[in-house]
Design an enzyme around this catalytic site. Structure first.
Site, short mmCIF file in Angstrom:
data_model
loop_
_atom_site.label_atom_id
_atom_site.label_comp_id
_atom_site.label_asym_id
_atom_site.label_seq_id
_atom_site.Cartn_x
_atom_site.Cartn_y
_atom_site.Cartn_z
N ASP A 55 53.76 90.17 -21.66
CA ASP A 55 52.56 90.98 -21.44
C ASP A 55 52.97 92.39 -21.06
OD1 ASP A 55 51.26 88.64 -21.92
OD2 ASP A 55 50.24 88.51 -19.99
N ASP A 76 39.28 83.54 -25.55
CA ASP A 76 39.50 83.40 -24.11
C ASP A 76 38.20 82.91 -23.51
OD1 ASP A 76 41.92 84.62 -24.72
OD2 ASP A 76 41.14 86.61 -24.31
#
EC number: 5.3.1.16
Length: 245
Positions: A8, A130
Site C-alpha cells: 500500500d 470493498d
C-alpha cells in the site's frame, strides 16, 4: 490459491492502514521497490499494489513507484488499484507493464465504465468491491452505498472482468481473520473468480479459506500479517499448493 502480498503506497512509502483510515497508518518501508523485492524473493507469484493517495484523490499519485516495480519485475503479474477512474490511466499502467488494473469506486458509481474498460483492455480489468455489512463502500471507504456486493458482482459477469477483489472493511488491517463466509458467498453468487482481502492474520486464516472449498476463491491478499511476521509468504504458498483438505 495464490498468496498475494500487498504493498500500500502513501506519499511514496509502503504503509498499512487500519480499516481504511488514512490517519491510522503504519509505515513499514520508505522503499517500496525493495519491499517488492523481498516478497518476490520469498516466492510470491503476484503482487497487489494500492495507491492510497490516488484512491482519495481520484487520480494516480504514486504511479512512478508502481511503474518502477513493474519494470523491475516484467514477468511478475502485478495488480494496481487506487485512483483508476479513466481509460487513459488504465492505458498508462498497461503500457508500464502492469498486468491488471483494479476499478473500485467508479465500478460502483458508473458500472458502464467497467464494460468500456473490459472492451478496451480485455483480460486486464479487476473490480474491487470493498464492503461493510455486505454493502459496497467507495471513495477510499469514506462512503457506504446502498448497493449489495453480490448484486454488483453479477452485474459484471458479462463484461469479462478477470477477478473481483473482495475486502471486508471491518476486517482490514485488524488481523482478526478474514470474513470467509461473505467471501465464499460472493464466489458462489458470481461466475467471476474472487480474491479474498482483509483481516488475514496467520496460516489458520488461510486454512479456513481453503476449507470453504470454494473453487471461485483464487487468491488471498495479505498485508499487515506478512509485515508483522505472523504469516510467511513462502510457507503460506507452499501450504496452499499442498492442501488436500
Amino acid at each position: 490459491m495464490l498468496i498475494i502480498p500487498a504493498i500500500d503506497l502513501k506519499d511514496g512509502a509502503c504503509v498499512r492502514l487500519r480499516q481504511g483510515r488514512m490517519e491510522d497508518s503504519t509505515v513499514f518501508s520508505d522503499d517500496p521497490v525493495s519491499m517488492a523485492a523481498k516478497w518476490v524473493e520469498g516466492g510470491c507469484r503476484r503482487l497487489h499494489l494500492v495507491d492510497l493517495n490516488g484512491a482519495f484523490e481520484g487520480q494516480p499519485v504514486n504511479g512512478e513507484v508502481v511503474t518502477a516495480i513493474a519494470k523491475r519485475y516484467p514477468n511478475l503479474p502485478i495488480q494496481i488499484g487506487g485512483g483508476i477512474r479513466t481509460l487513459e490511466t488504465i492505458e498508462h499502467y498497461v503500457r508500464a507493464g502492469v498486468s491488471y488494473v483494479i476499478i473500485g469506486t467508479k465500478a460502483v458509481k458508473e458500472p458502464e465504465f467497467v464494460t468500456e474498460a473490459c472492451k478496451a483492455f480485455p483480460g486486464k480489468v479487476i473490480v474491487g468491491l470493498d464492503a461493510k455489512d455486505g454493502f459496497v463502500a467507495t471513495d477510499g471507504w469514506a462512503e457506504v452505498s446502498s448497493v449489495q456486493a453480490t448484486d454488483l458482482a453479477k452485474r459484471f459477469e458479462a463484461d469479462g472482468v478477470s477477478a473481483i477483489v473482495y475486502t471486508d472493511i471491518a476486517k482490514d488491517g485488524m488481523m482478526q481473520g478474514c470474513n470467509v463466509e461473505a467471501t465464499a458467498a460472493l464466489a458462489a453468487a458470481s461466475k467471476i473468480p474472487v480474491i479474498a482481502s482483509g483481516g488475514i492474520h496467520n496460516l489458520g486464516d488461510i486454512e479456513k479459506l481453503l476449507l470453504a472449498r470454494s473453487p471461485g476463491i483464487i487468491g488471498a491478499i495479505t498485508g499487515r500479517a506478512i509485515y508483522e511476521g505472523t504469516l510467511d509468504v513462502a510457507e503460506a504458498q507452499a501450504f496452499c499448493d499442498s492442501f488436500k483438505g
